[in-house]
Design a protein around this motif. Structure first.
Motif, PDB file in Angstrom:
ATOM      1  N   ILE A  22       7.427   0.078  12.973  1.00 23.40           N
ATOM      2  CA  ILE A  22       7.181  -0.709  11.543  1.00 23.40           C
ATOM      3  C   ILE A  22       6.552   0.140  10.641  1.00 23.40           C
ATOM      4  CG2 ILE A  22       4.894  -1.733  12.287  1.00 23.40           C
ATOM      5  CD1 ILE A  22       7.307  -3.822  10.519  1.00 23.40           C
ATOM      6  N   MET A  23       5.535   0.889  10.845  1.00 21.32           N
ATOM      7  CA  MET A  23       4.949   2.107   9.748  1.00 21.32           C
ATOM      8  C   MET A  23       5.835   2.801   9.492  1.00 21.32           C
ATOM      9  SD  MET A  23       1.872   0.616   9.945  1.00 21.32           S
ATOM     10  CE  MET A  23       1.033   1.523   8.918  1.00 21.32           C
ATOM     11  N   ASP A  24       6.806   3.303  10.115  1.00 22.15           N
ATOM     12  CA  ASP A  24       7.717   4.317   9.433  1.00 22.15           C
ATOM     13  C   ASP A  24       8.765   3.549   8.452  1.00 22.15           C
ATOM     14  OD1 ASP A  24       9.374   6.874   9.243  1.00 22.15           O
ATOM     15  OD2 ASP A  24      10.740   6.026  10.384  1.00 22.15           O
ATOM     16  N   VAL A  25       9.062   2.167   8.715  1.00 23.35           N
ATOM     17  CA  VAL A  25       9.921   1.301   7.943  1.00 23.35           C
ATOM     18  C   VAL A  25       9.078   1.068   6.826  1.00 23.35           C
ATOM     19  CG1 VAL A  25      10.817  -1.084   7.797  1.00 23.35           C
ATOM     20  CG2 VAL A  25      11.340   0.123   9.910  1.00 23.35           C
ATOM     21  N   MET A  26       7.942   0.421   6.679  1.00 19.12           N
ATOM     22  CA  MET A  26       7.155   0.477   5.594  1.00 19.12           C
ATOM     23  C   MET A  26       6.973   1.685   4.912  1.00 19.12           C
ATOM     24  SD  MET A  26       4.019  -1.779   7.616  1.00 19.12           S
ATOM     25  CE  MET A  26       2.848  -1.486   6.072  1.00 19.12           C
ATOM     26  N   ARG A  27       6.788   2.598   5.208  1.00 22.87           N
ATOM     27  CA  ARG A  27       6.789   4.178   4.454  1.00 22.87           C
ATOM     28  C   ARG A  27       8.243   4.079   3.482  1.00 22.87           C
ATOM     29  NH1 ARG A  27       8.669   8.476   5.178  1.00 22.87           N
ATOM     30  NH2 ARG A  27       8.665   8.515   7.596  1.00 22.87           N
ATOM     31  N   LYS A  28       9.203   4.007   4.363  1.00 25.37           N
ATOM     32  CA  LYS A  28      10.473   4.458   3.890  1.00 25.37           C
ATOM     33  C   LYS A  28      10.867   3.360   2.656  1.00 25.37           C
ATOM     34  CE  LYS A  28      12.587   7.157   7.792  1.00 25.37           C
ATOM     35  NZ  LYS A  28      13.325   7.232   8.779  1.00 25.37           N
ATOM     36  N   MET A  29      10.621   2.033   3.061  1.00 29.48           N
ATOM     37  CA  MET A  29      10.908   1.244   2.031  1.00 29.48           C
ATOM     38  C   MET A  29      10.005   0.737   1.103  1.00 29.48           C
ATOM     39  SD  MET A  29      13.407  -1.323   4.736  1.00 29.48           S
ATOM     40  CE  MET A  29      14.260  -2.013   3.414  1.00 29.48           C
ATOM     41  N   ASN A  30       8.771   1.508   1.039  1.00 23.67           N
ATOM     42  CA  ASN A  30       7.659   1.479   0.068  1.00 23.67           C
ATOM     43  C   ASN A  30       7.112   0.191   0.189  1.00 23.67           C
ATOM     44  OD1 ASN A  30       6.161   2.487  -1.801  1.00 23.67           O
ATOM     45  ND2 ASN A  30       7.454   1.568  -3.538  1.00 23.67           N
ATOM     46  N   TYR A  31       6.879  -0.572   1.475  1.00 25.37           N
ATOM     47  CA  TYR A  31       6.278  -1.850   1.722  1.00 25.37           C
ATOM     48  C   TYR A  31       4.605  -1.496   2.008  1.00 25.37           C
ATOM     49  CZ  TYR A  31      10.695  -4.158   2.015  1.00 25.37           C
ATOM     50  OH  TYR A  31      11.944  -4.504   1.699  1.00 25.37           O
ATOM     51  N   SER A  32       3.884  -2.190   1.513  1.00 23.98           N
ATOM     52  CA  SER A  32       2.200  -2.043   1.742  1.00 23.98           C
ATOM     53  C   SER A  32       1.744  -2.779   2.753  1.00 23.98           C
ATOM     54  CB  SER A  32       1.351  -2.365   0.519  1.00 23.98           C
ATOM     55  OG  SER A  32       1.970  -3.922   0.076  1.00 23.98           O
ATOM     56  N   SER A  33       2.644  -3.779   3.647  1.00 25.82           N
ATOM     57  CA  SER A  33       1.920  -4.476   4.668  1.00 25.82           C
ATOM     58  C   SER A  33       3.123  -5.086   5.491  1.00 25.82           C
ATOM     59  CB  SER A  33       1.135  -5.664   3.858  1.00 25.82           C
ATOM     60  OG  SER A  33       2.082  -6.464   3.306  1.00 25.82           O
ATOM     61  N   LYS A  34       2.622  -5.535   6.929  1.00 28.31           N
ATOM     62  CA  LYS A  34       3.559  -6.185   7.587  1.00 28.31           C
ATOM     63  C   LYS A  34       4.159  -7.511   7.001  1.00 28.31           C
ATOM     64  CE  LYS A  34       2.433  -4.390  12.265  1.00 28.31           C
ATOM     65  NZ  LYS A  34       1.842  -4.841  13.625  1.00 28.31           N
ATOM     66  N   GLU A  35       3.312  -8.072   6.387  1.00 28.50           N
ATOM     67  CA  GLU A  35       3.517  -9.286   5.546  1.00 28.50           C
ATOM     68  C   GLU A  35       4.724  -9.222   4.631  1.00 28.50           C
ATOM     69  OE1 GLU A  35      -0.314  -9.845   7.412  1.00 28.50           O
ATOM     70  OE2 GLU A  35       0.167  -8.313   6.090  1.00 28.50           O
ATOM     71  N   GLU A  36       4.610  -7.973   4.017  1.00 28.30           N
ATOM     72  CA  GLU A  36       5.751  -7.820   3.187  1.00 28.30           C
ATOM     73  C   GLU A  36       7.126  -7.653   3.735  1.00 28.30           C
ATOM     74  OE1 GLU A  36       6.652  -5.009  -0.920  1.00 28.30           O
ATOM     75  OE2 GLU A  36       4.762  -4.825   0.262  1.00 28.30           O
ATOM     76  N   TYR A  38       7.715  -8.871   6.539  1.00 27.03           N
ATOM     77  CA  TYR A  38       8.309 -10.121   7.126  1.00 27.03           C
ATOM     78  C   TYR A  38       9.036 -11.193   5.910  1.00 27.03           C
ATOM     79  CZ  TYR A  38       7.351 -15.085   8.663  1.00 27.03           C
ATOM     80  OH  TYR A  38       7.343 -16.293   9.070  1.00 27.03           O
ATOM     81  N   TYR A  39       8.290 -11.039   4.725  1.00 27.65           N
ATOM     82  CA  TYR A  39       9.016 -11.891   3.906  1.00 27.65           C
ATOM     83  C   TYR A  39      10.276 -11.236   3.567  1.00 27.65           C
ATOM     84  CZ  TYR A  39       4.909 -14.848   3.471  1.00 27.65           C
ATOM     85  OH  TYR A  39       4.112 -15.673   3.787  1.00 27.65           O
ATOM     86  N   HIS A  40      10.314  -9.889   3.465  1.00 28.06           N
ATOM     87  CA  HIS A  40      11.586  -9.354   3.239  1.00 28.06           C
ATOM     88  C   HIS A  40      12.706  -9.647   4.373  1.00 28.06           C
ATOM     89  CE1 HIS A  40      14.747  -6.268   2.434  1.00 28.06           C
ATOM     90  NE2 HIS A  40      14.739  -6.037   3.943  1.00 28.06           N
ATOM     91  N   GLN A  41      12.210  -9.813   5.525  1.00 32.32           N
ATOM     92  CA  GLN A  41      13.088 -10.094   6.312  1.00 32.32           C
ATOM     93  C   GLN A  41      13.544 -11.482   6.389  1.00 32.32           C
ATOM     94  OE1 GLN A  41      11.211 -10.114  10.349  1.00 32.32           O
ATOM     95  NE2 GLN A  41      13.091 -10.344  11.611  1.00 32.32           N
ATOM     96  N   ILE A  42      12.810 -12.540   5.942  1.00 34.99           N
ATOM     97  CA  ILE A  42      13.174 -13.734   5.807  1.00 34.99           C
ATOM     98  C   ILE A  42      14.112 -13.685   4.636  1.00 34.99           C
ATOM     99  CG2 ILE A  42      12.202 -16.130   4.689  1.00 34.99           C
ATOM    100  CD1 ILE A  42       9.731 -15.447   6.239  1.00 34.99           C
ATOM    101  N   PHE A  43      13.910 -13.378   3.534  1.00 38.85           N
ATOM    102  CA  PHE A  43      14.658 -13.119   2.229  1.00 38.85           C
ATOM    103  C   PHE A  43      16.168 -12.575   2.778  1.00 38.85           C
ATOM    104  CE2 PHE A  43      16.419 -11.034  -1.245  1.00 38.85           C
ATOM    105  CZ  PHE A  43      16.301 -11.964  -2.296  1.00 38.85           C
ATOM    106  N   PHE A  44      16.133 -11.422   3.361  1.00 37.83           N
ATOM    107  CA  PHE A  44      17.467 -10.884   3.959  1.00 37.83           C
ATOM    108  C   PHE A  44      18.356 -11.710   4.646  1.00 37.83           C
ATOM    109  CE2 PHE A  44      19.749  -8.103   6.648  1.00 37.83           C
ATOM    110  CZ  PHE A  44      20.508  -7.611   5.993  1.00 37.83           C
TER     111      PHE A  44
END
Length: 90
Positions: A22-36, A38-44
């Motif tokens: 998750i931390m690698d994904v957050m860094r690569k996709m420029n997300y600041s939190s796990k919540e972000e 989570y919402y991206h996953q719902i949207f996608f």
């Protein structure tokens, strides 16, 4: 414990492989939190379901190859940056 975890909408729905990285994904996709994430996953997921439903309702007119290309082009995280103001822009 985050507010999301307290409310039972934590990341237990995130696949194990994603959770492990998750931390690698957050860094690569420029997300600041796990919540972000989570919402991206719902949207996608909602968008993916809508595209597949439309394809099925059209009796799968497009080939699997065309649908693969359409989905791959649609899922480009940097596309959202087109709508972000650049420095100096109003």
């Amino acid at each position: 414990m985050t507010e999301c975890e307290k409310k039972g909408i934590a990341f237990d729905v995130v696949p194990d492989l994603l959770d492990e990285h998750i931390m690698d994904v957050m860094r690569k996709m420029n997300y600041s939190s796990k919540e972000e994430v989570y919402y991206h996953q719902i949207f996608f997921n909602a968008g993916l379901k809508a595209i597949l439903k439309a394809w099925l309702l059209r009796d799968c007119v497009e080939s699997l190859e065309d649908m693969s290309r359409i989905l791959a082009e649609e899922y480009a995280p940097d596309k959202g940056r087109l709508f972000m103001p650049t420095s100096g822009a109003l």
